[in-house]
Design a protein around this motif. Structure first.
Motif, PDB file in Angstrom:
ATOM      1  N   GLN A   8       0.842  -1.198   0.000  1.00 37.83           N
ATOM      2  CA  GLN A   8       0.000   0.000   0.000  1.00 37.83           C
ATOM      3  C   GLN A   8       0.873   1.242   0.000  1.00 37.83           C
ATOM      4  N   SER A  10       0.465   5.832   0.049  1.00 36.27           N
ATOM      5  CA  SER A  10      -0.473   6.923   0.328  1.00 36.27           C
ATOM      6  C   SER A  10      -0.663   7.855  -0.858  1.00 36.27           C
ATOM      7  N   MET A  12       0.268   8.390  -5.411  1.00 34.16           N
ATOM      8  CA  MET A  12       0.778   7.811  -6.648  1.00 34.16           C
ATOM      9  C   MET A  12       2.262   8.112  -6.852  1.00 34.16           C
ATOM     10  N   GLN A  88      -5.090   2.733  -8.528  1.00 29.83           N
ATOM     11  CA  GLN A  88      -5.595   4.009  -8.023  1.00 29.83           C
ATOM     12  C   GLN A  88      -7.104   4.034  -8.221  1.00 29.83           C
ATOM     13  N   VAL A 125      -2.930   2.466  -4.013  1.00 24.43           N
ATOM     14  CA  VAL A 125      -2.873   3.811  -3.444  1.00 24.43           C
ATOM     15  C   VAL A 125      -4.180   4.060  -2.699  1.00 24.43           C
TER      16      VAL A 125
END
Length: 457
Positions: A8, A10, A12, A88, A125
């Motif tokens: 994971q 936070s 792009m 995303q 993301v």
């Protein structure tokens, strides 16, 4: 099957990816001046825009359609042979996010992997915590491997070993062989398996996540191949019956995920594993089997075998301290007729537990639908030859099959989940190899909910 490949980020900008899977509205936000025309209902490969090579994927109007769209997007991504995939999706409801992730997991999965083939790493993301989702995705792949494995390569004792391999150290496993099953009077499991030269076993897994608390039992049907026995099935499509252990696979996968996540709950998995074949020693229509709890069952059809192994497994769970029992099984073709392979069927003897499970199923994006459990339906299973018979016939077949198992649950709070039509899709389906991984998310979410409940059932 690869080890966990999910991570994971936070933002792009923190991700290096060879190709991206981007939800359509999020892509438009990233490329407000783009003139690219996107179809409304299918993923599209787009180059030369932010964030680079991207598979732009619309949300569906339902979770099921969203899962399908993102599954197709992942299948497109694999064709580009990336080492790293970025995802995303922007702000989504939790159940829609899970539907998208389960779809990506299905699309990336391949049963037959060459050692040299690249298994892409996937970075999602999101600002949402995805620890639970990543554990479920990892163990869904194990479940797919077990279900897709040809039956000749997974006799009961070997499948039991596969389910234990690489499992968390916090699970305590034990195995009852055929002699032990005979000694404990497990007439259902022994009877179903006696037509095969590959003997039945019962695998037990225990995870003590909160010592001193009550135990929840997860019971899974584990028929490694179901020919129907002497009540033999039609030949067409019989090969799919290698997947008739989908309930046991989902339970084993869920237990492993629960242990990985350190869920504060005490969970036992009870997995009766057998092969239903019409050999010279096979049980027959007209036989009467004595079950582990002493109930005598008239055999109407040897193709109603799953409920027999589950009955003994439910009895074992109750005799060994289960406060509540949830069983999961690819039990009846009638479930596909009733619910179309879109929802699992839920049958219960206890409404508060049923509500907990149904709520968990919604949050897991693996929804269930509660069916009636009136006593009048149970009357279909009555017979003058024994205490009960193993098939009530075609009318209300999913309900009566569930209530057969409910007979053995007695007054213990119990829920039955029929996942026929959900854990395995026909050859040539959009997911490829057949197994879906269904049930892991539902059971993990159920145990999470159970761990935070009063348990005053």
């Amino acid at each position: 099957m690869s080890l966990n490949r999910w991570t994971q980020a936070s933002a792009m900008d923190h991700v290096r990816a060879d190709v991206w899977i981007v939800e359509a509205q999020e892509w438009k936000h990233l490329n407000p001046s783009s003139t690219v025309k996107l179809p409304d209902a299918a993923p599209t490969v787009v180059f030369g825009t932010k964030p680079g090579a991207a598979i732009v994927t619309p949300l569906g109007s339902t979770r099921r359609k969203t899962q399908k769209n993102f599954r197709q997007a992942a299948q497109l991504a694999v064709q580009l042979k990336p080492e790293r995939i970025g995802v995303q999706m922007g702000p989504l409801t939790s159940d829609m996010l899970r539907a998208a992730l389960w779809g990506i997991g299905q699309g990336l999965y391949r049963f037959r992997q060459e050692d040299a083939e690249v298994q892409p790493e996937v970075t999602v993301v999101s600002n949402e915590a995805l620890t639970v989702e990543f554990a479920i995705l990892q163990h869904q792949d194990f479940v797919r491997d077990w279900v897709n494995c040809p039956s000749n390569l997974k006799p009961p004792v070997r499948l039991a070993k596969m389910m234990q391999d690489r499992s968390p150290d916090t699970i305590e496993w034990s195995l009852f062989d055929q002699k032990a099953l005979v000694d404990m009077g497990a007439g259902g499991v022994v009877g179903v398996g006696q037509g095969s030269h590959r003997p039945p076993v019962m695998l037990i897994g225990k995870y003590a996540g909160k010592p001193g608390d009550p135990w929840i039992a997860l019971v899974g049907k584990g028929i490694v191949f179901d020919s129907g026995g002497i009540s033999i099935k039609p030949g067409e499509g019989m090969g799919r019956m290698k997947g008739d252990m989908g309930g046991a696979a989902a339970v084993a996968g869920a237990l492993r995920a629960i242990a990985d996540l350190k869920v504060p709950a005490n969970v036992m998995a009870v997995l009766p594993l057998a092969e239903n074949l019409p050999g010279g020693g096979a049980y027959r229509p007209g036989d009467i089997l004595t079950m582990m709890d002493g109930t005598q069952v008239e055999i109407v059809s040897t193709d109603a075998e799953g409920r027999l192994v589950l009955a003994d497994a439910v009895t074992w769970a109750r005799q060994n301290g289960a406060a509540v029992v949830i069983d999961m099984a690819t039990l009846t073709g009638a479930n596909v007729v009733a619910l179309g392979g879109i929802r699992s069927a839920l049958v219960t003897n206890h409404q508060p537990l049923a509500s907990l499970v149904a709520g968990a199923a919604e949050r897991a994006a693996e929804p269930a639908w509660q069916l009636p459990h009136d006593e009048d339906y149970a009357d279909f299973n009555q017979t003058s030859a024994a205490d009960i018979k193993n098939s009530g016939g075609r009318p209300a077949g999913t309900i009566t099959a569930g209530l057969f198992i409910g007979h053995f649950a007695g007054d213990t709070p119990w829920v039955h989940l029929d996942i026929a039509g959900l854990s395995f899709e026909a050859e040539g389906s959009a997911i490829g190899a057949g197994a879906t991984g269904y049930g892991v998310a539902l059971l993990v979410e159920t145990v999470e909910a159970w761990s935070h409940s009063s348990k005053a059932f």
